[in-house]
Design a protein around this motif. Structure first.
Motif, PDB file in Angstrom:
ATOM      1  N   GLY A   1      40.144  24.199  28.010  1.00  0.00           N
ATOM      2  CA  GLY A   1      40.977  25.341  28.372  1.00  0.00           C
ATOM      3  C   GLY A   1      40.306  26.688  28.247  1.00  0.00           C
ATOM      4  N   VAL A   2      39.019  26.760  28.552  1.00  0.00           N
ATOM      5  CA  VAL A   2      38.297  28.027  28.449  1.00  0.00           C
ATOM      6  C   VAL A   2      38.912  29.082  29.373  1.00  0.00           C
ATOM      7  CG1 VAL A   2      36.589  27.529  30.262  1.00  0.00           C
ATOM      8  CG2 VAL A   2      35.978  29.024  28.347  1.00  0.00           C
ATOM      9  N   ASP A   3      38.857  30.343  28.929  1.00  0.00           N
ATOM     10  CA  ASP A   3      39.457  31.441  29.690  1.00  0.00           C
ATOM     11  C   ASP A   3      38.594  31.904  30.854  1.00  0.00           C
ATOM     12  OD1 ASP A   3      41.805  31.886  28.031  1.00  0.00           O
ATOM     13  OD2 ASP A   3      40.432  32.673  26.515  1.00  0.00           O
ATOM     14  N   SER A   4      37.287  31.987  30.627  1.00  0.00           N
ATOM     15  CA  SER A   4      36.414  32.587  31.640  1.00  0.00           C
ATOM     16  C   SER A   4      35.027  31.961  31.597  1.00  0.00           C
ATOM     17  CB  SER A   4      36.303  34.104  31.421  1.00  0.00           C
ATOM     18  OG  SER A   4      35.758  34.394  30.146  1.00  0.00           O
ATOM     19  N   ILE A   5      34.329  32.084  32.712  1.00  0.00           N
ATOM     20  CA  ILE A   5      32.961  31.578  32.814  1.00  0.00           C
ATOM     21  C   ILE A   5      32.099  32.657  33.459  1.00  0.00           C
ATOM     22  CG2 ILE A   5      31.457  29.870  33.920  1.00  0.00           C
ATOM     23  CD1 ILE A   5      33.659  27.813  33.598  1.00  0.00           C
ATOM     24  N   LEU A   6      30.959  32.921  32.837  1.00  0.00           N
ATOM     25  CA  LEU A   6      30.021  33.936  33.323  1.00  0.00           C
ATOM     26  C   LEU A   6      28.897  33.250  34.093  1.00  0.00           C
ATOM     27  CD1 LEU A   6      28.689  36.981  31.347  1.00  0.00           C
ATOM     28  CD2 LEU A   6      27.056  35.418  32.413  1.00  0.00           C
ATOM     29  N   VAL A   7      28.599  33.792  35.276  1.00  0.00           N
ATOM     30  CA  VAL A   7      27.601  33.198  36.169  1.00  0.00           C
ATOM     31  C   VAL A   7      26.285  33.970  36.068  1.00  0.00           C
ATOM     32  CG1 VAL A   7      27.066  32.608  38.571  1.00  0.00           C
ATOM     33  CG2 VAL A   7      29.417  32.440  37.743  1.00  0.00           C
TER      34      VAL A   7
ATOM     35  N   MET B   1      33.211  35.587  36.036  1.00  0.00           N
ATOM     36  CA  MET B   1      32.583  36.906  35.984  1.00  0.00           C
ATOM     37  C   MET B   1      31.077  36.799  36.202  1.00  0.00           C
ATOM     38  SD  MET B   1      32.586  37.807  31.882  1.00  0.00           S
ATOM     39  CE  MET B   1      34.304  37.393  31.603  1.00  0.00           C
ATOM     40  N   THR B   2      30.488  37.903  36.608  1.00  0.00           N
ATOM     41  CA  THR B   2      29.039  37.941  36.797  1.00  0.00           C
ATOM     42  C   THR B   2      28.354  38.313  35.488  1.00  0.00           C
ATOM     43  OG1 THR B   2      28.869  40.315  37.291  1.00  0.00           O
ATOM     44  CG2 THR B   2      29.423  38.837  39.126  1.00  0.00           C
ATOM     45  N   ASP B   3      27.055  38.062  35.438  1.00  0.00           N
ATOM     46  CA  ASP B   3      26.235  38.654  34.395  1.00  0.00           C
ATOM     47  C   ASP B   3      26.030  40.127  34.763  1.00  0.00           C
ATOM     48  OD1 ASP B   3      24.715  38.833  32.096  1.00  0.00           O
ATOM     49  OD2 ASP B   3      23.481  37.091  32.552  1.00  0.00           O
ATOM     50  N   ASP B   4      25.394  40.878  33.892  1.00  0.00           N
ATOM     51  CA  ASP B   4      25.167  42.306  34.118  1.00  0.00           C
ATOM     52  C   ASP B   4      24.436  42.526  35.442  1.00  0.00           C
ATOM     53  OD1 ASP B   4      24.460  44.977  34.047  1.00  0.00           O
ATOM     54  OD2 ASP B   4      23.863  44.954  31.947  1.00  0.00           O
ATOM     55  N   MET B   5      25.038  43.311  36.320  1.00  0.00           N
ATOM     56  CA  MET B   5      24.481  43.502  37.663  1.00  0.00           C
ATOM     57  C   MET B   5      23.190  44.311  37.671  1.00  0.00           C
ATOM     58  SD  MET B   5      26.695  41.842  39.444  1.00  0.00           S
ATOM     59  CE  MET B   5      26.836  42.262  41.163  1.00  0.00           C
ATOM     60  N   ASP B   6      22.862  44.955  36.560  1.00  0.00           N
ATOM     61  CA  ASP B   6      21.639  45.755  36.496  1.00  0.00           C
ATOM     62  C   ASP B   6      20.414  44.936  36.112  1.00  0.00           C
ATOM     63  OD1 ASP B   6      22.837  48.033  37.292  1.00  0.00           O
ATOM     64  OD2 ASP B   6      22.823  49.044  35.364  1.00  0.00           O
ATOM     65  N   MET B   7      20.601  43.671  35.797  1.00  0.00           N
ATOM     66  CA  MET B   7      19.454  42.839  35.419  1.00  0.00           C
ATOM     67  C   MET B   7      18.504  42.679  36.601  1.00  0.00           C
ATOM     68  SD  MET B   7      21.583  40.047  33.140  1.00  0.00           S
ATOM     69  CE  MET B   7      20.285  38.814  33.179  1.00  0.00           C
TER      70      MET B   7
ATOM     71  N   LEU C   1      32.025  39.806  44.627  1.00  0.00           N
ATOM     72  CA  LEU C   1      33.443  39.522  44.826  1.00  0.00           C
ATOM     73  C   LEU C   1      33.661  38.628  46.044  1.00  0.00           C
ATOM     74  CD1 LEU C   1      34.940  43.033  43.983  1.00  0.00           C
ATOM     75  CD2 LEU C   1      34.980  40.977  42.563  1.00  0.00           C
ATOM     76  N   LYS C   2      32.924  38.874  47.102  1.00  0.00           N
ATOM     77  CA  LYS C   2      33.053  38.031  48.294  1.00  0.00           C
ATOM     78  C   LYS C   2      32.571  36.611  48.023  1.00  0.00           C
ATOM     79  CE  LYS C   2      32.088  39.739  52.375  1.00  0.00           C
ATOM     80  NZ  LYS C   2      31.378  40.441  53.480  1.00  0.00           N
ATOM     81  N   ALA C   3      31.686  36.460  47.049  1.00  0.00           N
ATOM     82  CA  ALA C   3      31.216  35.122  46.676  1.00  0.00           C
ATOM     83  C   ALA C   3      32.277  34.348  45.901  1.00  0.00           C
ATOM     84  CB  ALA C   3      29.945  35.227  45.843  1.00  0.00           C
ATOM     85  N   GLY C   4      33.287  35.061  45.380  1.00  0.00           N
ATOM     86  CA  GLY C   4      34.366  34.391  44.661  1.00  0.00           C
ATOM     87  C   GLY C   4      34.511  34.771  43.206  1.00  0.00           C
ATOM     88  N   ASN C   5      33.670  35.690  42.722  1.00  0.00           N
ATOM     89  CA  ASN C   5      33.817  36.159  41.343  1.00  0.00           C
ATOM     90  C   ASN C   5      35.064  37.032  41.215  1.00  0.00           C
ATOM     91  OD1 ASN C   5      31.154  35.322  39.952  1.00  0.00           O
ATOM     92  ND2 ASN C   5      30.455  36.267  41.846  1.00  0.00           N
ATOM     93  N   ASP C   6      35.615  37.069  40.010  1.00  0.00           N
ATOM     94  CA  ASP C   6      36.807  37.876  39.753  1.00  0.00           C
ATOM     95  C   ASP C   6      36.500  39.163  39.001  1.00  0.00           C
ATOM     96  OD1 ASP C   6      38.663  35.778  40.699  1.00  0.00           O
ATOM     97  OD2 ASP C   6      38.028  34.708  38.898  1.00  0.00           O
TER      98      ASP C   6
END
Length: 397
Positions: A282-288, A323-329, A346-351
């Motif tokens: 039941g994890v809340d979120s996953i970071l890609v 969610m994404t990882d930090d976009m500045d990486m 967002l278009k890829a499906g991230n929230d």
């Protein structure tokens, strides 16, 4: 002549009887037809009434859902802002949160330096002041090499240890106790996102991600993930698995573009397992991550890949916040411009987009919604996931 009269009488009687019978038949037919029509009309009216009641009930249910009502009342700008977890910008944090309707702020180590318990509380309360929708406040608190709040002795007794050190000393019970302690400290300062546990499987001590993991195989990592996720369920802290689809023993995407050449079957039999365990728990979120996983999508980093999102949603069955990882990486920033990156994610499906360049990315996404390049239906779906998570944490009235 006398014989003719009785004969005529008999014929006349037969005619009269026949006429009466015909009239009776016609009346009976009319009555049956009327009854059938009445029955048909009654059935039709009942069906129509039931349909109307069902429709009204459905509309009533939908309109009575506070989250859906909230979304209906929001502007496009307000919706888009909810999808950004922005890097805390210092003195302009309050004004920017209002200008861009930001969904949350992510604080780093420098943002906690020289803070006391009171000053940090005041800082975070100022961010939440007058917000119709409260903000997420986040800080990486994995333990070991990645700690933010616990580095400051004014805010915690000591920095949290790494998962490996805790496990070696106290096993899974130690992991559970450590998780609860982290949650208590984070919650006491109004922080909902700790951005842990690390669900990557890494067994090579020389691998970039190794020190941040539990340092075990897929089975041990799955147990670690389950323990942390279950321990966080009774708290007001979000559980976040990272970094999907799994770092493995790859290089560091903070400093370079990383290509993961492993076959998909290896990922399914190894790296996916802890994420599946977390989803089941039941994890809340996953970071890609920003790694380019060639067996799934050889063309773009995972964080902006619809194919990666498809695996996570459809193959693994995850319905929570992605969610994404930090976009500045560098692993992403050297691949795509910051202006384009938020919309692509967002278009890829991230929230939820972790971003320092929100002032550029948010207006780009707003314009994309208005011109149809990013559908408002997709936007609403992500906003609903964000708001329902905030609701679960008790943040929504």
């Amino acid at each position: 002549m006398k014989k003719t009269i009785p004969l005529l009488g008999a014929v006349l009687a037969l005619v009269i009887v026949g006429a009466v019978f015909v009239i009776w038949q016609q009346n009976q037919s009319t009555s049956d037809s009327t009854n059938e029509t009445s029955s048909s009309q009654s059935t039709s009216q009942t069906s129509s009434q039931n349909s109307s009641e069902s429709s009204t009930s459905s509309e009533s249910t939908e309109s009575s859902d506070p989250i859906l009502k909230q979304i209906e009342a929001m502007t496009i700008e307000e919706k888009v802002g909810q999808l950004f977890l922005a890097r805390y910008p210092g003195e302009i944090a309050v004004s920017d949160s209002q200008t861009y309707h930001i969904g949350g702020y992510l604080l780093f180590g420098a943002d906690f330096e020289n803070e006391t318990a009171d000053s940090l509380l005041n800082k975070i309360q100022a961010l939440q002041s007058d917000k119709e929708i409260p903000m997420f406040i986040g800080a990486d608190e994995e333990g070991g090499t990645v700690t933010r709040i616990s580095r400051n002795p004014n805010l915690a007794a000591s920095p949290f240890q790494s998962p490996q050190a805790i496990y070696q000393a106290n096993g899974w019970e130690g992991i559970a106790a450590d998780t609860v302690q982290k949650a208590e400290i984070l919650t006491s300062y109004g922080i909902q996102l700790g951005l842990f546990p690390v669900a990557d499987v890494a067994t090579d001590p020389n691998a970039f991600i190794y020190e941040r993991t539990i340092g075990q195989d897929a089975k041990g990592t799955s147990t670690f993930v389950e323990t942390v996720v279950n321990s966080l369920k009774e708290t007001q802290v979000v559980s976040t698995l990272k970094h999907f689809p799994g770092y493995g023993n790859n290089l560091d995407s903070h400093i370079e573009i990383v290509r993961d050449e492993r076959p998909i079957e290896e990922l399914r039999q190894n790296d996916f397992l802890p994420f599946q365990a977390g989803i089941k728990a039941g994890v809340d979120s996953i970071l890609v991550s920003h790694n380019i996983v060639t067996s799934i999508d050889p063309d773009v980093p995972a964080s902006i890949s619809p194919k990666i999102n498809h695996v996570l949603r459809d193959e693994l069955g995850f319905n929570g916040v992605v969610m994404t990882d930090d976009m500045d990486m560098v692993g992403l920033a050297d691949f795509i411009s910051q202006e384009e990156a938020g919309l692509a994610a967002l278009k890829a499906g991230n929230d939820l987009v972790l971003s320092s360049s929100y002032a550029v990315q948010i207006p780009t996404v707003v314009q994309a919604v208005k011109n149809g390049d990013y559908s408002e239906a997709a936007l609403d779906t992500s906003v609903e996931r964000i708001l329902r998570l905030k609701q679960r944490l008790g943040m929504m009235e």
